[in-house]
Design a protein around this motif. Structure first.
Motif, PDB file in Angstrom:
ATOM      1  N   LEU A 122       0.822  -1.204   0.000  1.00 27.92           N
ATOM      2  CA  LEU A 122       0.000   0.000   0.000  1.00 27.92           C
ATOM      3  C   LEU A 122       0.863   1.264   0.000  1.00 27.92           C
ATOM      4  N   ALA A 123       1.968   1.227   0.726  1.00 27.48           N
ATOM      5  CA  ALA A 123       2.870   2.380   0.722  1.00 27.48           C
ATOM      6  C   ALA A 123       3.431   2.611  -0.678  1.00 27.48           C
ATOM      7  N   GLY A 124       3.748   1.526  -1.375  1.00 26.95           N
ATOM      8  CA  GLY A 124       4.255   1.647  -2.729  1.00 26.95           C
ATOM      9  C   GLY A 124       3.226   2.195  -3.706  1.00 26.95           C
ATOM     10  N   LEU A 125       1.952   2.023  -3.374  1.00 22.47           N
ATOM     11  CA  LEU A 125       0.876   2.552  -4.211  1.00 22.47           C
ATOM     12  C   LEU A 125       0.513   3.989  -3.853  1.00 22.47           C
ATOM     13  N   GLY A 126       1.170   4.519  -2.817  1.00 25.15           N
ATOM     14  CA  GLY A 126       0.913   5.900  -2.426  1.00 25.15           C
ATOM     15  C   GLY A 126      -0.232   6.094  -1.471  1.00 25.15           C
ATOM     16  N   TRP A 127      -0.678   5.014  -0.813  1.00 22.80           N
ATOM     17  CA  TRP A 127      -1.768   5.138   0.153  1.00 22.80           C
ATOM     18  C   TRP A 127      -1.251   5.757   1.449  1.00 22.80           C
ATOM     19  N   ILE A 128      -2.137   6.451   2.153  1.00 26.45           N
ATOM     20  CA  ILE A 128      -1.807   7.099   3.421  1.00 26.45           C
ATOM     21  C   ILE A 128      -2.164   6.161   4.565  1.00 26.45           C
ATOM     22  N   SER A 129      -1.307   6.085   5.573  1.00 31.82           N
ATOM     23  CA  SER A 129      -1.594   5.239   6.737  1.00 31.82           C
ATOM     24  C   SER A 129      -1.829   6.098   7.971  1.00 31.82           C
ATOM     25  N   LEU A 130      -2.821   5.703   8.752  1.00 28.55           N
ATOM     26  CA  LEU A 130      -3.173   6.391   9.993  1.00 28.55           C
ATOM     27  C   LEU A 130      -3.253   5.365  11.109  1.00 28.55           C
ATOM     28  N   THR A 131      -2.813   5.737  12.291  1.00 30.02           N
ATOM     29  CA  THR A 131      -2.924   4.865  13.455  1.00 30.02           C
ATOM     30  C   THR A 131      -3.888   5.487  14.452  1.00 30.02           C
ATOM     31  N   ILE A 132      -4.893   4.723  14.816  1.00 22.54           N
ATOM     32  CA  ILE A 132      -5.908   5.177  15.764  1.00 22.54           C
ATOM     33  C   ILE A 132      -5.752   4.361  17.036  1.00 22.54           C
ATOM     34  N   VAL A 133      -5.475   5.027  18.130  1.00 27.00           N
ATOM     35  CA  VAL A 133      -5.263   4.347  19.406  1.00 27.00           C
ATOM     36  C   VAL A 133      -6.338   4.791  20.388  1.00 27.00           C
ATOM     37  N   ARG A 134      -6.975   3.841  21.011  1.00 24.50           N
ATOM     38  CA  ARG A 134      -7.954   4.119  22.062  1.00 24.50           C
ATOM     39  C   ARG A 134      -7.440   3.502  23.354  1.00 24.50           C
ATOM     40  N   GLY A 135      -7.513   4.243  24.427  1.00 26.68           N
ATOM     41  CA  GLY A 135      -6.974   3.726  25.673  1.00 26.68           C
ATOM     42  C   GLY A 135      -7.585   4.392  26.886  1.00 26.68           C
ATOM     43  N   ARG A 136      -7.043   4.070  28.049  1.00 29.87           N
ATOM     44  CA  ARG A 136      -7.517   4.626  29.311  1.00 29.87           C
ATOM     45  C   ARG A 136      -6.311   5.080  30.117  1.00 29.87           C
ATOM     46  N   GLN A 137      -6.341   6.289  30.623  1.00 28.51           N
ATOM     47  CA  GLN A 137      -5.241   6.812  31.419  1.00 28.51           C
ATOM     48  C   GLN A 137      -5.782   7.370  32.723  1.00 28.51           C
ATOM     49  N   GLU A 138      -5.258   6.891  33.811  1.00 24.82           N
ATOM     50  CA  GLU A 138      -5.677   7.346  35.131  1.00 24.82           C
ATOM     51  C   GLU A 138      -4.986   8.661  35.473  1.00 24.82           C
ATOM     52  N   PRO A 139      -5.567   9.448  36.358  1.00 24.24           N
ATOM     53  CA  PRO A 139      -4.908  10.697  36.791  1.00 24.24           C
ATOM     54  C   PRO A 139      -3.507  10.420  37.328  1.00 24.24           C
ATOM     55  N   ASP A 140      -2.567  11.274  36.961  1.00 29.48           N
ATOM     56  CA  ASP A 140      -1.172  11.180  37.406  1.00 29.48           C
ATOM     57  C   ASP A 140      -0.466   9.920  36.886  1.00 29.48           C
ATOM     58  N   GLU A 141      -1.055   9.262  35.917  1.00 27.53           N
ATOM     59  CA  GLU A 141      -0.433   8.066  35.350  1.00 27.53           C
ATOM     60  C   GLU A 141       0.510   8.459  34.221  1.00 27.53           C
ATOM     61  N   ALA A 142       1.690   7.856  34.205  1.00 32.34           N
ATOM     62  CA  ALA A 142       2.660   8.145  33.156  1.00 32.34           C
ATOM     63  C   ALA A 142       2.126   7.659  31.810  1.00 32.34           C
ATOM     64  N   PRO A 143       2.435   8.380  30.734  1.00 31.19           N
ATOM     65  CA  PRO A 143       1.939   7.974  29.411  1.00 31.19           C
ATOM     66  C   PRO A 143       2.300   6.545  29.041  1.00 31.19           C
ATOM     67  N   GLU A 144       3.484   6.106  29.432  1.00 34.47           N
ATOM     68  CA  GLU A 144       3.893   4.753  29.076  1.00 34.47           C
ATOM     69  C   GLU A 144       3.111   3.680  29.831  1.00 34.47           C
ATOM     70  N   ASP A 145       2.410   4.077  30.897  1.00 31.95           N
ATOM     71  CA  ASP A 145       1.624   3.125  31.674  1.00 31.95           C
ATOM     72  C   ASP A 145       0.165   3.087  31.253  1.00 31.95           C
ATOM     73  N   ARG A 146      -0.196   3.905  30.266  1.00 35.68           N
ATOM     74  CA  ARG A 146      -1.589   3.952  29.827  1.00 35.68           C
ATOM     75  C   ARG A 146      -2.018   2.612  29.254  1.00 35.68           C
ATOM     76  N   GLN A 147      -3.210   2.202  29.573  1.00 35.53           N
ATOM     77  CA  GLN A 147      -3.748   0.947  29.074  1.00 35.53           C
ATOM     78  C   GLN A 147      -4.360   1.179  27.688  1.00 35.53           C
ATOM     79  N   VAL A 148      -3.771   0.569  26.687  1.00 32.65           N
ATOM     80  CA  VAL A 148      -4.282   0.697  25.329  1.00 32.65           C
ATOM     81  C   VAL A 148      -5.368  -0.364  25.117  1.00 32.65           C
ATOM     82  N   LEU A 149      -6.572   0.107  24.778  1.00 31.75           N
ATOM     83  CA  LEU A 149      -7.678  -0.802  24.577  1.00 31.75           C
ATOM     84  C   LEU A 149      -7.764  -1.294  23.136  1.00 31.75           C
TER      85      LEU A 149
END
Length: 273
Positions: free
Chosen positions: A45-72
């Motif tokens: 698809l990259a060779g055909l010139g298509w655009i790629s997008l990444t959609i991430v949905r998750g849950r982050q608690e208050p004061d939680e570091a970004p790397e500890d976020r739970q990705v759903l």
């Protein structure tokens, strides 16, 4: 293709310290995806010139570091330059199943920019050979009108019988099987949840026949489970399905480092120089 069987060919990922050997193998409908179905499709698809997008949905608690976020959920979406066709990597999203196998890629297309919904969708599980999906997507990309049907079911059957597949004895106009009777392509009622722009492809009255869609699958050992499966909504153009099964049934070998365990002893293979 002339090749020799090698009993020491690895059926799973090689040990980290070893240098993997590459082999040319066939038939390709039993060769699996080499453990890189995402990369092979994304590179196409990259060779055909298509655009790629990444959609991430998750849950982050208050004061939680970004790397500890739970990705759903994490979805990778590839969109064609004209936005009329898109391909979604859905394996991380707990997708529905075909033949007990999870869907890995969903391919969709619409007729014009004014339509918010797909006119048709096609679904592919892991172990579908990446070369076959690449042919399907390249053919889709080359079409000016991706939702316009061209030709009839005979296109699909002609594509596989030209490579030695046999028409179904009971339904010669709607199905075919490879010479080893392990892989099939058939036109008929599609499984539930297969999306299609034509509502008649999803439901029908009691006295009406539902619109049929193409399905393809490999079952190396009868009753032992499927190696891979693909399902095409009723509105998927027959010429696109023909491109898929034509590549699937091709006698040209494919390069592999990892073979499916269920077909390890059924593949011809020769070392790649």
């Amino acid at each position: 293709m002339e090749a020799y069987l090698h009993s020491d060919f690895p059926s799973g990922p090689p040990a980290p310290a070893s240098v993997p050997s590459a082999y040319w193998v066939g038939p390709r409908y039993l060769a699996g995806d080499d453990g890189r179905l995402y990369d092979s499709v994304a590179n196409t698809l990259a060779g055909l010139g298509w655009i790629s997008l990444t959609i991430v949905r998750g849950r982050q608690e208050p004061d939680e570091a970004p790397e500890d976020r739970q990705v759903l959920r994490s979805t990778v979406l590839h969109i064609s330059p004209d936005s009329l066709r898109w391909v979604q990597w859905v394996l991380p999203d707990e997708p529905f199943h075909l033949g007990s196998l999870p869907i890995a890629w969903q391919v969709s297309a619409r007729s014009d920019m004014l339509s918010p919904l797909a006119q048709w969708s096609a679904y592919f599980t892991p172990e579908v050979p990446g070369e076959v999906l690449a042919t399907f997507l390249t053919t889709l990309d080359a079409r000016d009108q991706p939702a316009l049907g061209l030709g009839g079911p005979e296109l699909v059957l002609d594509a596989v019988t030209a490579h030695g597949w046999l028409r179904d004895v009971d339904q010669p106009g709607a199905g075919a099987v490879d010479p080893t009777f392990s892989s099939h392509v058939r036109l008929g009622e599609v499984p539930p949840l297969i999306q299609d722009g034509d509502p008649l492809g999803l439901v029908a009255e009691a006295d009406e026949a539902a619109l049929g869609g193409w399905q393809a699958w490999a079952e190396p050992v009868l009753g032992a489970g499927y190696l891979w499966a693909a399902s095409f909504g009723a509105s998927v153009p027959h010429d696109l399905v023909a491109a898929f099964v034509g590549s699937l049934s091709s006698s040209a070998p494919v390069l592999r480092r990892v073979l499916p365990e269920s077909t390890h002893d059924r593949l011809l293979r020769a070392p790649a120089s």
